[in-house]
Design an enzyme around this catalytic site. Sequence first.
Site, mmCIF file in Angstrom:
data_model
loop_
_atom_site.group_PDB
_atom_site.id
_atom_site.type_symbol
_atom_site.label_atom_id
_atom_site.label_comp_id
_atom_site.label_asym_id
_atom_site.label_seq_id
_atom_site.Cartn_x
_atom_site.Cartn_y
_atom_site.Cartn_z
ATOM 1 N N SER A 12 -12.312 15.928 -9.046
ATOM 2 C CA SER A 12 -13.855 15.809 -9.958
ATOM 3 C C SER A 12 -14.798 14.578 -9.616
ATOM 4 C CB SER A 12 -13.306 15.237 -11.308
ATOM 5 O OG SER A 12 -12.735 14.211 -11.361
ATOM 6 N N TYR A 128 1.262 -0.303 -6.616
ATOM 7 C CA TYR A 128 0.538 0.571 -5.826
ATOM 8 C C TYR A 128 0.853 0.521 -4.374
ATOM 9 C CZ TYR A 128 -3.771 2.995 -4.248
ATOM 10 O OH TYR A 128 -4.586 3.861 -3.978
ATOM 11 N N LYS A 132 2.495 3.823 -2.377
ATOM 12 C CA LYS A 132 1.761 4.776 -1.565
ATOM 13 C C LYS A 132 2.550 4.470 -0.204
ATOM 14 C CE LYS A 132 -1.994 6.220 -3.429
ATOM 15 N NZ LYS A 132 -2.203 7.682 -3.275
#
Length: 222
Positions: A12, A128, A132
């Site tokens: 989006s 994070y 990742k």
Amino acid sequence: MKGKTALITGSSRGIGNAIAQLFLEQGARLLTPARRDLDLSSNDSIERYCSHVDQPVDIVVNNAGINVLAAAYEFSDTELAEMMQVNLLAPMRLLRALSPGMAQRGYGRIVNISSIWSGVSKPRRFLYSTTKSAVNGMTRALAVELASSGILVNAVAPGFVNTELTRQNNSEEAIGQIFASIPAGRLAEPKEIAEVVAFLCSERNSYLTGQTIFVDGGFTCQ
């Protein structure tokens, strides 16, 4: 990518939107589910969505992700579960559902969007960087498993990108400091990340698999 069907999560805005627009320009048919259709925080939603996909999926781009800032001593169990679910477990479940069809057809392209913080880190990136880095490991393992079925799997690790979120989260002074830390002297544009993803997902890529490609203007080379 003409005639190929691509599923892109988190399309989006930002990098995901740039990927979707470039794929459209290159002739792909897009599946870009909104959260009401595919909620990555819900395993039931993932299973329901995958069971209702009514066409073969040739390309998967796992772009959606979240970044809860927390040091190793301050994250909550809720934050840990949320980060693991959205950044790692949801892509794993999507690929578990969709990769068998690719293998049966003998063709597929998968790109997982990682981050520079999978290769280097900084304070309060404990969750994070961990998730990742795991995405990079998932990429390598899946590449080995699926290569003989004509499926290529790679990860792209963007650095600092000129998105609305970057501008919202950083003052002009902070942006200037970021510029100074990047050898290229600027932020990446979303389309520059999208171009790398598009190559990896196209038939132009016929051999590259299992790699994490850092697109960061030289930041992690320092």
